[in-house]
Design a protein around this motif. Structure first.
Motif, PDB file in Angstrom:
ATOM      1  N   LEU A  94       0.847  -1.181   0.000  1.00  9.49           N
ATOM      2  CA  LEU A  94       0.000   0.000   0.000  1.00  9.49           C
ATOM      3  C   LEU A  94       0.885   1.234   0.000  1.00  9.49           C
ATOM      4  O   LEU A  94       1.859   1.302   0.756  1.00  9.49           O
ATOM      5  N   VAL A  95       0.551   2.216  -0.841  1.00  9.77           N
ATOM      6  CA  VAL A  95       1.400   3.412  -0.923  1.00  9.77           C
ATOM      7  C   VAL A  95       0.559   4.666  -1.081  1.00  9.77           C
ATOM      8  O   VAL A  95      -0.414   4.695  -1.819  1.00  9.77           O
ATOM      9  N   ASN A  96       0.972   5.685  -0.339  1.00 13.86           N
ATOM     10  CA  ASN A  96       0.374   7.007  -0.431  1.00 13.86           C
ATOM     11  C   ASN A  96       1.397   7.943  -1.059  1.00 13.86           C
ATOM     12  O   ASN A  96       2.514   8.052  -0.574  1.00 13.86           O
ATOM     13  N   HIS A  97       0.997   8.575  -2.142  1.00 13.71           N
ATOM     14  CA  HIS A  97       1.835   9.578  -2.812  1.00 13.71           C
ATOM     15  C   HIS A  97       1.300  10.919  -2.344  1.00 13.71           C
ATOM     16  O   HIS A  97       0.234  11.371  -2.770  1.00 13.71           O
ATOM     17  N   ALA A  98       2.012  11.564  -1.432  1.00 17.83           N
ATOM     18  CA  ALA A  98       1.516  12.791  -0.814  1.00 17.83           C
ATOM     19  C   ALA A  98       1.375  13.942  -1.795  1.00 17.83           C
ATOM     20  O   ALA A  98       0.551  14.831  -1.583  1.00 17.83           O
ATOM     21  N   GLY A  99       2.128  13.931  -2.864  1.00 17.88           N
ATOM     22  CA  GLY A  99       2.054  15.012  -3.840  1.00 17.88           C
ATOM     23  C   GLY A  99       1.000  14.814  -4.905  1.00 17.88           C
ATOM     24  O   GLY A  99       0.520  15.773  -5.507  1.00 17.88           O
ATOM     25  N   ASP A 100       0.607  13.563  -5.169  1.00 16.74           N
ATOM     26  CA  ASP A 100      -0.375  13.248  -6.212  1.00 16.74           C
ATOM     27  C   ASP A 100      -1.082  11.961  -5.809  1.00 16.74           C
ATOM     28  O   ASP A 100      -0.693  10.864  -6.206  1.00 16.74           O
ATOM     29  N   ALA A 101      -2.112  12.103  -4.992  1.00 17.96           N
ATOM     30  CA  ALA A 101      -2.793  10.946  -4.401  1.00 17.96           C
ATOM     31  C   ALA A 101      -3.253   9.915  -5.435  1.00 17.96           C
ATOM     32  O   ALA A 101      -3.269   8.717  -5.155  1.00 17.96           O
ATOM     33  N   ALA A 102      -3.593  10.358  -6.632  1.00 15.76           N
ATOM     34  CA  ALA A 102      -4.078   9.438  -7.663  1.00 15.76           C
ATOM     35  C   ALA A 102      -3.010   8.434  -8.088  1.00 15.76           C
ATOM     36  O   ALA A 102      -3.331   7.372  -8.606  1.00 15.76           O
ATOM     37  N   ARG A 103      -1.748   8.733  -7.874  1.00 16.47           N
ATOM     38  CA  ARG A 103      -0.673   7.807  -8.248  1.00 16.47           C
ATOM     39  C   ARG A 103      -0.511   6.655  -7.259  1.00 16.47           C
ATOM     40  O   ARG A 103       0.040   5.631  -7.603  1.00 16.47           O
ATOM     41  N   GLY A 104      -0.960   6.850  -6.042  1.00 15.07           N
ATOM     42  CA  GLY A 104      -0.803   5.825  -5.024  1.00 15.07           C
ATOM     43  C   GLY A 104      -1.988   4.875  -4.974  1.00 15.07           C
ATOM     44  O   GLY A 104      -2.922   4.965  -5.769  1.00 15.07           O
ATOM     45  N   THR A 105      -1.943   3.960  -4.009  1.00 16.57           N
ATOM     46  CA  THR A 105      -3.031   3.011  -3.797  1.00 16.57           C
ATOM     47  C   THR A 105      -3.761   3.291  -2.493  1.00 16.57           C
ATOM     48  O   THR A 105      -4.711   2.593  -2.155  1.00 16.57           O
ATOM     49  N   LEU A 106      -3.316   4.296  -1.766  1.00 14.83           N
ATOM     50  CA  LEU A 106      -3.867   4.608  -0.446  1.00 14.83           C
ATOM     51  C   LEU A 106      -3.974   6.117  -0.291  1.00 14.83           C
ATOM     52  O   LEU A 106      -3.021   6.846  -0.585  1.00 14.83           O
ATOM     53  N   ARG A 107      -5.143   6.559   0.146  1.00 16.03           N
ATOM     54  CA  ARG A 107      -5.350   7.984   0.432  1.00 16.03           C
ATOM     55  C   ARG A 107      -5.685   8.126   1.905  1.00 16.03           C
ATOM     56  O   ARG A 107      -6.372   7.282   2.466  1.00 16.03           O
ATOM     57  N   PHE A 108      -5.220   9.187   2.491  1.00 18.94           N
ATOM     58  CA  PHE A 108      -5.563   9.478   3.877  1.00 18.94           C
ATOM     59  C   PHE A 108      -6.788  10.391   3.864  1.00 18.94           C
ATOM     60  O   PHE A 108      -6.718  11.507   3.349  1.00 18.94           O
ATOM     61  N   PRO A 109      -7.903   9.933   4.422  1.00 21.78           N
ATOM     62  CA  PRO A 109      -9.111  10.753   4.410  1.00 21.78           C
ATOM     63  C   PRO A 109      -9.074  11.800   5.521  1.00 21.78           C
ATOM     64  O   PRO A 109      -8.254  11.728   6.435  1.00 21.78           O
ATOM     65  N   ALA A 110      -9.980  12.734   5.437  1.00 18.27           N
ATOM     66  CA  ALA A 110     -10.226  13.641   6.551  1.00 18.27           C
ATOM     67  C   ALA A 110     -11.022  12.835   7.579  1.00 18.27           C
ATOM     68  O   ALA A 110     -11.874  12.016   7.207  1.00 18.27           O
ATOM     69  N   LEU A 111     -10.745  13.027   8.868  1.00 19.18           N
ATOM     70  CA  LEU A 111     -11.375  12.219   9.912  1.00 19.18           C
ATOM     71  C   LEU A 111     -12.089  13.060  10.945  1.00 19.18           C
ATOM     72  O   LEU A 111     -11.603  14.119  11.340  1.00 19.18           O
ATOM     73  N   ALA A 112     -13.218  12.525  11.402  1.00 23.55           N
ATOM     74  CA  ALA A 112     -13.921  13.059  12.570  1.00 23.55           C
ATOM     75  C   ALA A 112     -14.006  11.910  13.558  1.00 23.55           C
ATOM     76  O   ALA A 112     -14.426  10.805  13.194  1.00 23.55           O
ATOM     77  N   ARG A 113     -13.598  12.161  14.806  1.00 27.34           N
ATOM     78  CA  ARG A 113     -13.631  11.112  15.840  1.00 27.34           C
ATOM     79  C   ARG A 113     -14.213  11.682  17.124  1.00 27.34           C
ATOM     80  O   ARG A 113     -13.840  12.766  17.551  1.00 27.34           O
ATOM     81  N   ARG A 114     -15.116  10.913  17.704  1.00 25.61           N
ATOM     82  CA  ARG A 114     -15.623  11.257  19.028  1.00 25.61           C
ATOM     83  C   ARG A 114     -16.436  10.085  19.544  1.00 25.61           C
ATOM     84  O   ARG A 114     -17.184   9.466  18.805  1.00 25.61           O
ATOM     85  N   GLY A 115     -16.284   9.817  20.809  1.00 24.87           N
ATOM     86  CA  GLY A 115     -17.096   8.788  21.449  1.00 24.87           C
ATOM     87  C   GLY A 115     -16.912   7.406  20.871  1.00 24.87           C
ATOM     88  O   GLY A 115     -17.842   6.609  20.876  1.00 24.87           O
ATOM     89  N   GLY A 116     -15.739   7.108  20.354  1.00 21.06           N
ATOM     90  CA  GLY A 116     -15.501   5.795  19.769  1.00 21.06           C
ATOM     91  C   GLY A 116     -16.006   5.669  18.341  1.00 21.06           C
ATOM     92  O   GLY A 116     -15.867   4.624  17.717  1.00 21.06           O
ATOM     93  N   VAL A 117     -16.599   6.712  17.820  1.00 25.24           N
ATOM     94  CA  VAL A 117     -17.090   6.715  16.444  1.00 25.24           C
ATOM     95  C   VAL A 117     -16.053   7.433  15.591  1.00 25.24           C
ATOM     96  O   VAL A 117     -15.527   8.480  15.966  1.00 25.24           O
ATOM     97  N   GLN A 118     -15.770   6.859  14.446  1.00 26.23           N
ATOM     98  CA  GLN A 118     -14.816   7.447  13.523  1.00 26.23           C
ATOM     99  C   GLN A 118     -15.469   7.523  12.142  1.00 26.23           C
ATOM    100  O   GLN A 118     -15.970   6.525  11.639  1.00 26.23           O
ATOM    101  N   VAL A 119     -15.462   8.715  11.561  1.00 29.98           N
ATOM    102  CA  VAL A 119     -16.027   8.922  10.230  1.00 29.98           C
ATOM    103  C   VAL A 119     -14.911   9.443   9.334  1.00 29.98           C
ATOM    104  O   VAL A 119     -14.243  10.420   9.675  1.00 29.98           O
ATOM    105  N   ALA A 120     -14.714   8.777   8.206  1.00 27.10           N
ATOM    106  CA  ALA A 120     -13.688   9.178   7.255  1.00 27.10           C
ATOM    107  C   ALA A 120     -14.362   9.706   5.994  1.00 27.10           C
ATOM    108  O   ALA A 120     -15.337   9.127   5.520  1.00 27.10           O
ATOM    109  N   VAL A 121     -13.817  10.800   5.468  1.00 31.73           N
ATOM    110  CA  VAL A 121     -14.383  11.409   4.268  1.00 31.73           C
ATOM    111  C   VAL A 121     -13.271  11.655   3.259  1.00 31.73           C
ATOM    112  O   VAL A 121     -12.231  12.218   3.581  1.00 31.73           O
TER     113      VAL A 121
END
Length: 191
Positions: A94-121
């Motif tokens: 798995l690889v994240n290309h920080a400069g061009d996400a489309a080139r990698g196989t992994l993207r880091f989503p924006a996250l919201a976390r609270r109360g044990g619930v995690q939502v990734a967008v």
């Protein structure tokens, strides 16, 4: 279209290539997820010194991708990020290309976390500002930890009941959750 998934990679080896602010953010994310991180870069942001990572102050080598489960290419040089990404993909990592996400196989989503619930967008495009705004909006809806714990306990108790009573209790829990989130009541659905 991407596959949305939460991966449990605790204890796995990760490689971050780069020593700047983006590499630092990605490293912190990987550490929070429980990965063992090696950082390879000739120069490092001073904050790396406080992190529990293995540091190798040198240029990247293709052999660095061997034996790791995840790679982040986060240098300030596109050709290095491209080479790291190509090597990781060739190794099936798995690889994240920080400069061009489309080139990698992994993207880091924006996250919201609270109360044990995690939502990734993820915007599915190169619109991290949209993903972050959506996470802020969703984050405001997330219940407090005590509320989530109470709902989980109610569900566990309901699952021990006879089928008819279980269905009734789960329907009540579903209605309470939907009401707490400002949603209309819904008939049916999985518990």
């Amino acid at each position: 279209m991407s596959l949305a998934a939460f991966l449990d990679l605790r204890g796995e080896a990760a490689l971050v290539v780069g020593g700047g602010p983006v590499a630092l953010r990605r490293t912190r994310t990987l550490l929070e997820a429980g990965l063992h991180v090696t950082v390879v870069a000739p120069d490092l942001h001073a904050d790396f010194a406080a992190l529990p990572v293995q540091v190798e102050r040198r240029p990247y080598s293709p052999a660095d991708t061997r034996g790791v489960r995840l790679v982040v290419a986060a240098t300030d040089r596109a050709e290095v990020n491209d080479a790291v990404t190509a090597d990781a993909r060739a190794a099936g990592v798995l690889v994240n290309h920080a400069g061009d996400a489309a080139r990698g196989t992994l993207r880091f989503p924006a996250l919201a976390r609270r109360g044990g619930v995690q939502v990734a967008v993820s915007s599915g495009r190169e619109l991290p500002l949209l993903a972050q705004a959506l996470v802020e909006r969703v984050g405001a809806l997330l219940p407090q930890e005590g509320t989530v714990d109470a709902w989980a306990a109610r569900r566990e108790r309901a699952l021990t009941l006879a089928p008819a009573e279980q269905a009734h209790e789960l329907a009540g829990l579903r209605a309470d959750i939907r009401a707490a989130l400002g949603l209309p009541a819904q008939v049916g659905g999985a518990a």
